[in-house]
Write a protein that holds these residues in place. Structure first.
Motif, PDB file in Angstrom:
ATOM      1  N   ALA B 132       0.862  -1.182   0.000  1.00 37.94           N
ATOM      2  CA  ALA B 132       0.000   0.000   0.000  1.00 37.94           C
ATOM      3  C   ALA B 132       0.900   1.234   0.000  1.00 37.94           C
ATOM      4  CB  ALA B 132      -0.887   0.005   1.241  1.00 37.94           C
ATOM      5  N   ARG B 133       0.584   2.178  -0.854  1.00 34.87           N
ATOM      6  CA  ARG B 133       1.392   3.381  -0.943  1.00 34.87           C
ATOM      7  C   ARG B 133       0.609   4.594  -0.456  1.00 34.87           C
ATOM      8  NH1 ARG B 133       1.576   4.817  -5.734  1.00 34.87           N
ATOM      9  NH2 ARG B 133       1.020   2.901  -6.806  1.00 34.87           N
ATOM     10  N   ALA B 134       1.294   5.475   0.310  1.00 33.95           N
ATOM     11  CA  ALA B 134       0.699   6.760   0.675  1.00 33.95           C
ATOM     12  C   ALA B 134       1.828   7.774   0.504  1.00 33.95           C
ATOM     13  CB  ALA B 134       0.203   6.741   2.108  1.00 33.95           C
ATOM     14  N   SER B 135       1.807   8.500  -0.538  1.00 33.71           N
ATOM     15  CA  SER B 135       2.949   9.304  -1.042  1.00 33.71           C
ATOM     16  C   SER B 135       4.253   8.529  -0.854  1.00 33.71           C
ATOM     17  CB  SER B 135       2.968  10.706  -0.445  1.00 33.71           C
ATOM     18  OG  SER B 135       2.827  10.678   0.960  1.00 33.71           O
ATOM     19  N   GLU B 136       5.232   9.004  -0.044  1.00 34.82           N
ATOM     20  CA  GLU B 136       6.496   8.242  -0.029  1.00 34.82           C
ATOM     21  C   GLU B 136       6.481   7.102   0.986  1.00 34.82           C
ATOM     22  OE1 GLU B 136       7.573  12.045   2.276  1.00 34.82           O
ATOM     23  OE2 GLU B 136       6.083  11.342   0.849  1.00 34.82           O
ATOM     24  N   PHE B 137       5.424   7.034   1.769  1.00 35.31           N
ATOM     25  CA  PHE B 137       5.354   5.954   2.767  1.00 35.31           C
ATOM     26  C   PHE B 137       4.657   4.743   2.189  1.00 35.31           C
ATOM     27  CE2 PHE B 137       5.518   9.976   4.936  1.00 35.31           C
ATOM     28  CZ  PHE B 137       6.584   9.773   5.795  1.00 35.31           C
ATOM     29  N   PHE B 138       5.071   3.588   2.680  1.00 33.32           N
ATOM     30  CA  PHE B 138       4.389   2.395   2.177  1.00 33.32           C
ATOM     31  C   PHE B 138       4.447   1.278   3.196  1.00 33.32           C
ATOM     32  CE2 PHE B 138       8.724   2.363   0.519  1.00 33.32           C
ATOM     33  CZ  PHE B 138       9.196   1.156   0.999  1.00 33.32           C
ATOM     34  N   ALA B 139       3.569   0.286   2.993  1.00 31.58           N
ATOM     35  CA  ALA B 139       3.562  -0.877   3.874  1.00 31.58           C
ATOM     36  C   ALA B 139       3.250  -2.102   3.045  1.00 31.58           C
ATOM     37  CB  ALA B 139       2.504  -0.701   4.950  1.00 31.58           C
ATOM     38  N   ASP B 140       4.050  -3.155   3.237  1.00 29.24           N
ATOM     39  CA  ASP B 140       3.859  -4.381   2.452  1.00 29.24           C
ATOM     40  C   ASP B 140       2.977  -5.370   3.199  1.00 29.24           C
ATOM     41  OD1 ASP B 140       5.528  -3.262   0.718  1.00 29.24           O
ATOM     42  OD2 ASP B 140       7.185  -4.696   0.953  1.00 29.24           O
ATOM     43  N   SER B 141       2.214  -6.127   2.453  1.00 26.82           N
ATOM     44  CA  SER B 141       1.461  -7.224   3.046  1.00 26.82           C
ATOM     45  C   SER B 141       2.431  -8.369   3.284  1.00 26.82           C
ATOM     46  CB  SER B 141       0.363  -7.683   2.093  1.00 26.82           C
ATOM     47  OG  SER B 141       0.950  -8.361   1.004  1.00 26.82           O
ATOM     48  N   SER B 142       2.003  -9.363   4.041  1.00 27.81           N
ATOM     49  CA  SER B 142       2.836 -10.559   4.128  1.00 27.81           C
ATOM     50  C   SER B 142       2.722 -11.302   2.797  1.00 27.81           C
ATOM     51  CB  SER B 142       2.389 -11.416   5.302  1.00 27.81           C
ATOM     52  OG  SER B 142       0.992 -11.547   5.287  1.00 27.81           O
ATOM     53  N   PRO B 143       3.676 -12.172   2.496  1.00 26.77           N
ATOM     54  CA  PRO B 143       3.638 -12.818   1.190  1.00 26.77           C
ATOM     55  C   PRO B 143       2.484 -13.804   1.065  1.00 26.77           C
ATOM     56  CG  PRO B 143       5.540 -13.549   2.470  1.00 26.77           C
ATOM     57  CD  PRO B 143       4.859 -12.517   3.285  1.00 26.77           C
ATOM     58  N   SER B 144       2.139 -14.066  -0.173  1.00 24.36           N
ATOM     59  CA  SER B 144       1.044 -14.998  -0.437  1.00 24.36           C
ATOM     60  C   SER B 144       1.566 -16.430  -0.376  1.00 24.36           C
ATOM     61  CB  SER B 144       0.501 -14.744  -1.834  1.00 24.36           C
ATOM     62  OG  SER B 144       1.473 -15.134  -2.774  1.00 24.36           O
ATOM     63  N   GLU B 145       0.657 -17.362  -0.524  1.00 22.69           N
ATOM     64  CA  GLU B 145       1.025 -18.759  -0.731  1.00 22.69           C
ATOM     65  C   GLU B 145       1.738 -18.872  -2.074  1.00 22.69           C
ATOM     66  OE1 GLU B 145      -0.282 -21.469   1.340  1.00 22.69           O
ATOM     67  OE2 GLU B 145      -0.450 -19.689   2.628  1.00 22.69           O
ATOM     68  N   ALA B 146       2.428 -19.986  -2.282  1.00 26.26           N
ATOM     69  CA  ALA B 146       3.017 -20.229  -3.597  1.00 26.26           C
ATOM     70  C   ALA B 146       1.893 -20.522  -4.587  1.00 26.26           C
ATOM     71  CB  ALA B 146       3.967 -21.417  -3.534  1.00 26.26           C
TER      72      ALA B 146
END
Lengths: 286, 420, 226, 226
Positions: B132-146
């Motif tokens: 998720a992006r909010a201007s220069e800040f961001f946060a990643d989700s945990s990875p998905s299943e294969a």
């Protein structure tokens, strides 16, 4: 031979000559008539007129030079109208030849008549992409997947007016100009119907009868051939009287067409009158 | 009369079986739709502006396709549309190992919760993260299943189409085989075709040639194929009468096929001596060049009969009017709906749409071919049944507003939708 | 052997393409597309048959001094000239690298000066023929012809400016009789109904013909004999 | 150069128009020129537009490095050898002892046609048109029950049904069935009349285009005298 018989079996060449004159005379003397928009064209005008200023309108140019005489006047009139209403115009092409046609309209209408319009803010030219109706299908879900750049190669993310466009559903209206396949029919089937997006457009007069089945349920309106273009021009002149003095191409060309049409109508009437008189005579002589 | 009517009811009753089988297929295939999403709330430590990350993406191979495509779906960040409401978009990141380096594949704007990645290779494991992006800040989700993309062998979205294709083919083949076993079939009169003999006869009497135009399209159009088949039957009659036949064509492959056909017809009519390769000749692929040639030929050779059977475009009226000016009997037939009006207006007889395809069967008098016409009629019964049922249900829906009827009606409409 | 193999080829190709509708797996997924390219390529090979035939017919005409043989010279010269300047891209960018229709090439010039005007003019003859056909055909000879005439007449009038003035005096309640409205209605409803019936019929005709071809009942390439 | 182009174009235009009066040597000249030039035109388009990029460049990309450098480095796709073989088979027609081999190519092409058209017409025309016909007979608009729309819907439904009945081949058109088939043919006549009337105007615009072109040419001539 009586006059009636002569008229009934008139030499084709006389008909040919009259048609030629019906075209040449109005061309030489610039005769034209005021058009009156029929409902099927008026709805398109009303749609563009009623959308709030700054709405997003997609204008796909799906025709080539051979059908430009019929389709360019409509494209011109609709683009003009969008400019007047300050709508955001997204121009694209499913036909390889459509890109050049779109450029002509951009240069002649947007750049020439509305120099204050800014590329990337008020209008964008996405250019031609191969794929036909498959492309429509794809961009219904995700536009940026197919369009990573505009026609000139600028990255899509650098174009301001593209930032809030994700797919076709973001458009308030699609107005297509098409000369065949893929064209308006495909826009209705693959964008309008599944995406519930208002679709309308213009086609050549020959393909228009095959599109009427979609009006008004699946297709908002239809401009058929030059007549449709002239009607749109008339609607525009009616809504924006400042255009009264401006040369309206379709209305001008409609002059000779209307006269030739009248000649044909008169011929049909004469043909039937003589036919009935002959039939009566034949009955009497029986 | 009475007897015929019984036959009619009998035929309609046959239809009940396939229709019920059809319904069964659809009911069985009714619920095969994708998985529900799990709601997960991964709240990480973050600064003031860092948005909440999206939920871990649910990934699956895009169904019913030819591979190389994976669908990724995720829960929106809680700051998208709510919370701080400053999320501007999402990036899709991909890696071939769970903890490896993730590469950016694409970005989408806020509010979107699905992306189809069509840049995958089949049978390779992929892991996805959504950022998720909010201007220069961001946060990643945990990875998905294969997940792997793969090709499927069957597209159930077209089950309805398959069923309709099978039923149509079934009836056509059924009647073909019945006809083969010697069952007599009634086939109605087709006015344009009755005129064929008359036209050939007249040309013979007048000692004038016959012009045959098999359309302007190539062999990849069924209308052209139908035109050539009719030419085959016609050529047999012409060979017997010893009339001159002229077949200018506008495609080289049509030249090859038409020659083969005409030659065989002359052979089977017992007149190989009358055949010459000059009967069928090539002019040009260019539509209007071909028309210019045909117009010239017509006014110079004054054929007594002109046949236009195949696929035609704008030239239809030019041909028909020129033919009329030389007083020829004209028989036309095309399945180009846009050109039919011109042929109807300017020719003596016109085979309208389907009649063109029926003509080859009709003229050949071959029982199997005639059987296929009855099979096509069964197709019309199916079409009429759908229309009857659909219109009734839609009308009842408007009148009653009953949800049960609405459901039934939607089902009928789905049966004839391209994506079942 | 000579007759059976073609029938088997037709059957296999036809069936595979119908199956491809339901099978997204390779090679079926791209079968339709690939085969349409194949078709175009085979058509180019076929040009040798067509072009050869055209030359033969006209050379024979010239040799035997048949009627109008002088004009056959025009065809042969035009054909060979156009073929040569097209194949060798005469006058275009150096070598064979440019487009065959490149600006400045001879081929382009012939296209613009000869091909285009001839094509457009032939096409425009329709304006005359449409008039003479209308004059002849739109007469109330039979019931069918009368219906054709009335429908055509309403549409014709509705598409001219007089159509508007003709009935614009009608009161609001009778607006549906206003000629342009009536014309629109005919296009939108009865016209649609007819088009639809024709299209469904054609679809069934094509399906039945295709099956006859695939099953080997109809085989134009083998001649009509049984 | 442009002046020459306009002159050639204008003269050829007039030659074609002269046919409307009657057949004459000028028309014969234009016709024969058109046939020769256009046949060669399409052959050149076939070779440079299909054969080179879709066959040669696919089978052996380095072959086209001087013509289409962009394609010369692509991976070869060997399946394009199939149309090449079929094309050559088609040409066996020219060699009498093995001419029967050309039927294999024709069988392939016709099988392709049957398979592809079966699928296309089934989807777009058969199913598609049936689906569009599923509408309620009674129409309730925003303002409640609408007589006008209901009438239109009835016309559409009855029109499609009767039109389809007209196309029945295996049942005698007698009694109620015959009456429905009569209605069907009337609907078809309305369709034909309407489409004809609608197209008249478009055909005239083609003529306007040619007339304007001749006007331009007259302008060129007038320019010389002034």
């Amino acid at each position: 031979m009586s006059v009636v018989e002569k008229l009934g079996n008139v030499d084709r060449r006389i008909i040919f000559l009259l048609i030629a004159l019906a075209v040449i005379i109005p061309l030489v003397f610039n005769i034209s008539f005021m058009e009156h928009p029929s409902p099927i064209v008026q709805t398109i005008f009303d749609k563009i007129e009623s959308l709030p200023n700054g709405s997003k309108i997609l204008l796909p140019f799906d025709y080539g030079p051979s059908t430009a005489p019929e389709l360019e006047p409509m494209a011109t009139a609709v683009t003009r109208h969008c400019c007047k209403k300050n709508h955001k115009m997204y121009i694209m092409a499913l036909w390889p030849t459509g890109q050049a046609q779109a450029l002509r309209v951009i240069e002649d209408v947007i750049e020439e008549e509305f120099p204050e319009k800014v590329y990337g803010t008020d209008y964008v030219h996405l250019g031609y992409k191969a794929g036909g109706y498959g492309l429509i299908n794809t961009i219904l879900a995700d536009l940026k997947k197919m369009y990573t750049t505009d026609a000139e190669g600028t990255h899509i993310d650098e174009i301001g007016m593209m930032s809030d466009v994700q797919n076709l559903r973001d458009f308030a209206f699609i107005c297509n100009f098409s000369a065949g396949f893929p064209g308006l029919k495909e826009w209705v089937q693959f964008a309008g119907d599944p995406g519930d997006i208002p679709v309308a457009g213009g086609t050549t007069a020959v393909s228009a009868p095959l599109l009427y089945p979609y009006y008004p349920r699946q297709m908002l309106g239809l401009m058929g051939g030059l007549k449709g273009a002239a009607e749109y021009e008339a609607a525009l002149v009616h809504g924006y009287p400042e255009y009264e003095k401006v040369y309206q191409r379709a209305i001008a060309i409609m002059g000779p067409q209307a006269i030739a049409h009248l000649v044909i109508i008169i011929f049909i009437i004469i043909g039937n009158i003589t036919f009935f008189i002959e039939k009566k005579r034949a009955k009497k002589s029986d | 009369m009475r007897h015929k009517r019984c036959g009619w009811y009998f035929n309609s009753r046959i239809l009940i079986f396939p229709v019920s089988i059809l319904s069964l297929i659809f009911i069985l295939g009714y619920c095969h739709f994708p998985e529900a999403q799990e709601e997960t709330f991964d709240i990480l430590l973050r600064s003031e502006e860092t948005p909440a990350p999206p939920g871990p993406p649910a990934v699956h191979d895009t169904p019913y396709d030819s591979g190389e495509s994976i669908t990724i779906q995720w829960e929106l960040s809680s700051d998208d549309g709510a919370g701080k409401n400053h999320v501007t978009g999402y990036d899709i990141l991909r890696s071939e190992t769970r903890d490896g380096e993730y590469q950016l594949i694409s970005s989408v704007t806020k509010g979107v919760k699905e992306y189809v990645d069509t840049s995958t290779k089949d049978k390779v494991d992929y892991y996805y993260r959504v950022r998720a992006r909010a201007s220069e800040f961001f946060a990643d989700s945990s990875p998905s299943e294969a997940v792997q993309s793969k090709q499927q062998w069957y597209n159930p979205e077209r089950s309805n189409l398959l069923a309709i294709a099978v039923i149509l083919s079934f009836f056509i083949i059924l009647y073909i085989s019945r006809a083969k076993r010697g069952k007599k079939l009634f086939i109605r009169r087709i006015a344009g075709l009755e005129a064929v003999d008359e036209a050939v006869g007249r040309a013979t009497e007048m000692g004038k040639p016959i012009l045959y135009v098999p359309g302007i399209q190539d062999l990849d159009d069924v209308q052209t194929v139908a035109g050539i088949t009719i030419l085959g039957s016609l050529a047999k009659t012409i060979a017997k009468y010893d009339t001159k036949l002229d077949v200018p064509v506008s495609r080289s492959m049509v030249l090859a096929a038409a020659r083969e056909t005409v030659k065989q017809s002359y052979l089977s009519a017992g007149r190989p001596d009358a055949y010459s390769d000059d009967i069928v000749h090539y002019v040009t692929d260019e539509q209007f060049g071909y028309v210019a040639f045909l117009d010239g030929t017509m006014v110079r050779n004054k054929p007594a009969a002109c046949f236009y059977l195949g696929s035609f475009f704008a030239e239809s009226l030019i041909l028909a009017e020129t033919g009329n000016s030389i007083g020829a009997i004209q028989v036309a037939g095309t399945a180009q709906p846009a050109q039919l009006p011109f042929f109807v207006a300017a020719c003596d007889y016109t085979l309208i749409g389907e009649e063109l395809f029926a003509a080859s069967a009709y003229l050949s008098k071959e029982p199997r071919a005639l059987g296929s016409l009855k099979g096509a009629d069964a197709g019309k019964v199916i079409a009429l049944m759908f229309i009857g049922l659909g219109v009734t249900l839609e009308t009842l829906r408007v009148l009653t507003g009953s949800p049960a009827i609405a459901k039934a009606s939607d089902f009928i409409i789905r049966l004839v939708s391209l994506r079942f | 052997m000579r007759r059976r193999i073609p029938i088997i080829i037709t059957f296999i190709v036809g069936t595979a393409l119908i199956m491809a509708m339901f099978i997204p797996h390779t090679p079926f997924s791209s079968l339709d597309e690939n085969l349409s390219v194949y078709f175009d390529i085979i058509a180019v090979f076929a040009f040798i048959l067509g072009g050869g035939n055209l030359l033969r017919v006209h050379l024979e005409k010239i040799q035997k001094k048949k009627r109008d043989w002088q004009f056959s010279i025009v065809t042969v010269v035009g054909f060979l000239f156009m073929l040569i300047i097209g194949f060798f891209k005469v006058g275009g960018p150096p070598g064979l690298s440019g487009d065959f229709l490149a600006e400045g090439s001879w081929f382009r010039f012939m296209f613009e000066a000869v091909f285009n005007p001839l094509q457009a003019t032939m096409f425009s003859l329709l304006a005359f023929f449409v008039a003479s056909a209308a004059y002849r055909a739109f007469r109330a000879k039979t019931k069918e012809a009368t219906i054709l005439l009335i429908a055509a007449f309403i549409i014709l009038v509705g598409r001219t400016p007089i159509g508007h003035y003709f009935t614009s005096w009608l009161p609001k309640q009778l607006d549906f009789l206003h000629v342009p409205t009536l014309a629109s209605w005919i296009m939108g409803w009865p016209n649609t109904a007819g088009q639809r019936a024709i299209m469904i019929g054609i679809a069934l005709g094509v399906i039945a013909t295709s099956l006859r071809i695939i099953l080997g009942i109809e085989r134009p390439y083998l001649g009509a004999e049984k | 150069m442009y002046g020459l182009q306009v002159w050639i174009g204008a003269l050829l235009t007039l030659m074609i128009f002269s046919f409307l009066y009657k057949d004459n040597p000028f028309y014969k000249f234009a016709e024969h020129l058109f046939v020769g030039v256009s046949a060669a035109y399409w052959m050149v388009v076939g070779v440079w537009g299909t054969m080179v990029p879709n066959m040669l460049a696919k089978i052996h990309p380095p072959l086209v490095r001087n013509v289409l450098p962009a394609l010369a480095t692509a991976e070869p796709e060997f399946h394009y050898i199939i149309p090449c073989i079929l094309g050559i088979l088609l040409l066996t027609r020219l060699i009498t002892p093995i001419a029967w081999l050309s039927r294999w190519a024709l069988a392939f092409i016709i099988g392709y046609t049957a398979g592809v058209r079966f699928s296309r017409y089934l989807q777009s025309d058969f199913i598609g048109q049936i689906k569009s016909s599923l509408i309620p007979i009674i129409s309730v608009g925003d303002g409640g029950f609408s007589i006008g729309m209901t009438f239109s819907h009835i016309v559409l439904t009855v029109g499609v049904v009767c039109g389809l009945i007209y196309f029945f081949f295996s049942k005698e058109h007698k009694g109620a069935f015959g009456a429905a088939s009569r209605v069907g043919i009337y609907i078809l006549m309305v369709t034909f009349g309407a489409s004809f009337g609608y197209t008249v105007m478009a055909r005239i615009s083609l003529l306007i285009g040619r007339m304007s072109f001749l006007g331009e040419w007259l302008g060129v001539i007038a320019g010389w005298f002034s």
